[in-house]
Design a protein around this motif. Structure first.
Motif, PDB file in Angstrom:
ATOM      1  N   ARG A 125       0.820  -1.213   0.000  1.00 41.13           N
ATOM      2  CA  ARG A 125       0.000   0.000   0.000  1.00 41.13           C
ATOM      3  C   ARG A 125       0.855   1.264   0.000  1.00 41.13           C
ATOM      4  N   LEU A 126       0.310   2.320  -0.576  1.00 42.22           N
ATOM      5  CA  LEU A 126       0.849   3.663  -0.428  1.00 42.22           C
ATOM      6  C   LEU A 126       0.092   4.293   0.728  1.00 42.22           C
ATOM      7  N   ARG A 127       0.804   4.735   1.760  1.00 40.96           N
ATOM      8  CA  ARG A 127       0.169   5.313   2.943  1.00 40.96           C
ATOM      9  C   ARG A 127       0.223   6.830   2.857  1.00 40.96           C
ATOM     10  N   PRO A 133       1.410  11.623   0.202  1.00 37.97           N
ATOM     11  CA  PRO A 133       2.123  10.348   0.343  1.00 37.97           C
ATOM     12  C   PRO A 133       3.221  10.446   1.397  1.00 37.97           C
ATOM     13  N   ILE A 134       3.224   9.485   2.320  1.00 33.08           N
ATOM     14  CA  ILE A 134       4.209   9.470   3.396  1.00 33.08           C
ATOM     15  C   ILE A 134       5.074   8.219   3.350  1.00 33.08           C
ATOM     16  N   ALA A 135       4.468   7.073   2.987  1.00 33.31           N
ATOM     17  CA  ALA A 135       5.221   5.819   3.083  1.00 33.31           C
ATOM     18  C   ALA A 135       4.694   4.788   2.098  1.00 33.31           C
ATOM     19  N   LEU A 136       5.577   3.860   1.753  1.00 31.41           N
ATOM     20  CA  LEU A 136       5.220   2.668   0.989  1.00 31.41           C
ATOM     21  C   LEU A 136       5.342   1.480   1.930  1.00 31.41           C
ATOM     22  N   SER A 185      10.105   6.684  -5.961  1.00 28.06           N
ATOM     23  CA  SER A 185      10.144   8.152  -5.928  1.00 28.06           C
ATOM     24  C   SER A 185       8.877   8.732  -6.532  1.00 28.06           C
ATOM     25  N   ARG A 186       8.428   8.136  -7.626  1.00 26.90           N
ATOM     26  CA  ARG A 186       7.207   8.623  -8.282  1.00 26.90           C
ATOM     27  C   ARG A 186       5.998   8.444  -7.376  1.00 26.90           C
ATOM     28  N   LEU A 187       5.886   7.297  -6.727  1.00 28.01           N
ATOM     29  CA  LEU A 187       4.747   7.045  -5.855  1.00 28.01           C
ATOM     30  C   LEU A 187       4.743   7.971  -4.640  1.00 28.01           C
ATOM     31  N   TYR A 218       9.739   5.108   4.337  1.00 28.24           N
ATOM     32  CA  TYR A 218       9.218   6.429   4.689  1.00 28.24           C
ATOM     33  C   TYR A 218       9.997   7.536   3.979  1.00 28.24           C
ATOM     34  N   ARG A 219       9.284   8.559   3.551  1.00 29.00           N
ATOM     35  CA  ARG A 219       9.943   9.755   3.043  1.00 29.00           C
ATOM     36  C   ARG A 219      10.787  10.372   4.154  1.00 29.00           C
ATOM     37  N   ALA A 220      12.076  10.558   3.892  1.00 27.18           N
ATOM     38  CA  ALA A 220      12.960  11.098   4.928  1.00 27.18           C
ATOM     39  C   ALA A 220      12.687  12.566   5.214  1.00 27.18           C
ATOM     40  N   ASP A 221      12.022  13.260   4.278  1.00 33.30           N
ATOM     41  CA  ASP A 221      11.729  14.676   4.506  1.00 33.30           C
ATOM     42  C   ASP A 221      10.432  14.888   5.266  1.00 33.30           C
TER      43      ASP A 221
END
Length: 234
Positions: A125-127, A133-136, A185-187, A218-221
């Motif tokens: 899932r894409l969370r 978008p925050i996490a895959l 990165s795209r997701l 998780y997106r590090a930013d």
């Protein structure tokens, strides 16, 4: 009637919402004690609650500051993504990328104590939080724990496991820094080759049954992990 520390925490939340911006300093412990007529222990417990929520953060030797609304902080407590986002006042949601019965990869089978080629339920899932978008997340569950037909993507996975008699109680996690692939990165809507945090988790129930293998990127930013450690004086 709420405990005194809860009342202090509520008052600080209101102050943050009404007049404070991210990274503004809170009143000092001494000032909060005087304002609320409570002990230092009560003030510190209230601050601890707000730190766990990601609303404030401590700088050693300096003070306590309002947390950024752009970054979600995760403490070592074992909670689901849904629970994390709700506790921070954000609306969690998910986009299902893959849902299938699959043969467990070797690493997953070994981690969950399954025989080779066992069937597991895969959920990818894409969370999102507030539609950002925050996490895959990639989760593997033994089919005997929770099957595809039982899944409700509008509810917390951990809550569904609890209702099925498999309450997640303990987890071992490994956190590492990675570089995102072009597809990820795209997701996540970030530039290619952006930094990210990869968390691999193996969870078990109170009875020691292994019930989940998960890998979350998780997106590090937008996401951080907070760890409290103590020094052994021996």
């Amino acid at each position: 009637m709420p405990h005194k520390y809860e009342q202090v925490a509520d008052s600080i939340r209101a102050s943050i919402a009404d007049s404070l911006a991210p990274h503004d300093a809170l009143a000092s412990e001494r000032e909060l004690m005087a304002i609320h007529g409570v002990s230092r222990m009560t003030v510190r417990k209230a601050i601890s609650v707000l730190v766990d929520e990601g609303r404030v953060y401590n700088v050693h030797g300096s003070g306590t500051y309002v947390g950024s609304t752009d970054i979600f902080s995760k403490t070592p407590k074992l909670t689901s993504f849904t629970e994390d986002m709700i506790s921070r006042g954000s609306i969690p949601s998910s986009r299902v990328l893959d849902l299938a019965r699959v043969e467990a990869p070797d690493q997953v089978a070994a981690a969950l104590g399954l025989t080779p080629h066992s069937e597991v339920t895969l959920i990818r899932r894409l969370r999102l939080a507030d539609n950002t978008p925050i996490a895959l997340e990639e989760v593997y569950l033994p089919s005997t724990v929770l099957d595809i037909e039982s899944l409700d993507f509008g509810a917390s996975l951990y809550e569904q496991l609890r209702l099925a008699g498999h309450d997640v109680f303990r987890a071992e996690q490994e956190i590492e820094a990675i570089t995102l692939t072009p597809d990820d990165s795209r997701l996540l809507e970030v530039a290619e080759n952006s930094a990210a945090l990869s968390v691999t988790r193996v969870s078990s129930s109170r009875r020691g049954q292994l019930i989940e293998f998960a890998r979350t990127i998780y997106r590090a930013d937008r996401y951080t992990f907070q760890l409290a450690v103590t020094r052994d004086d021996k």
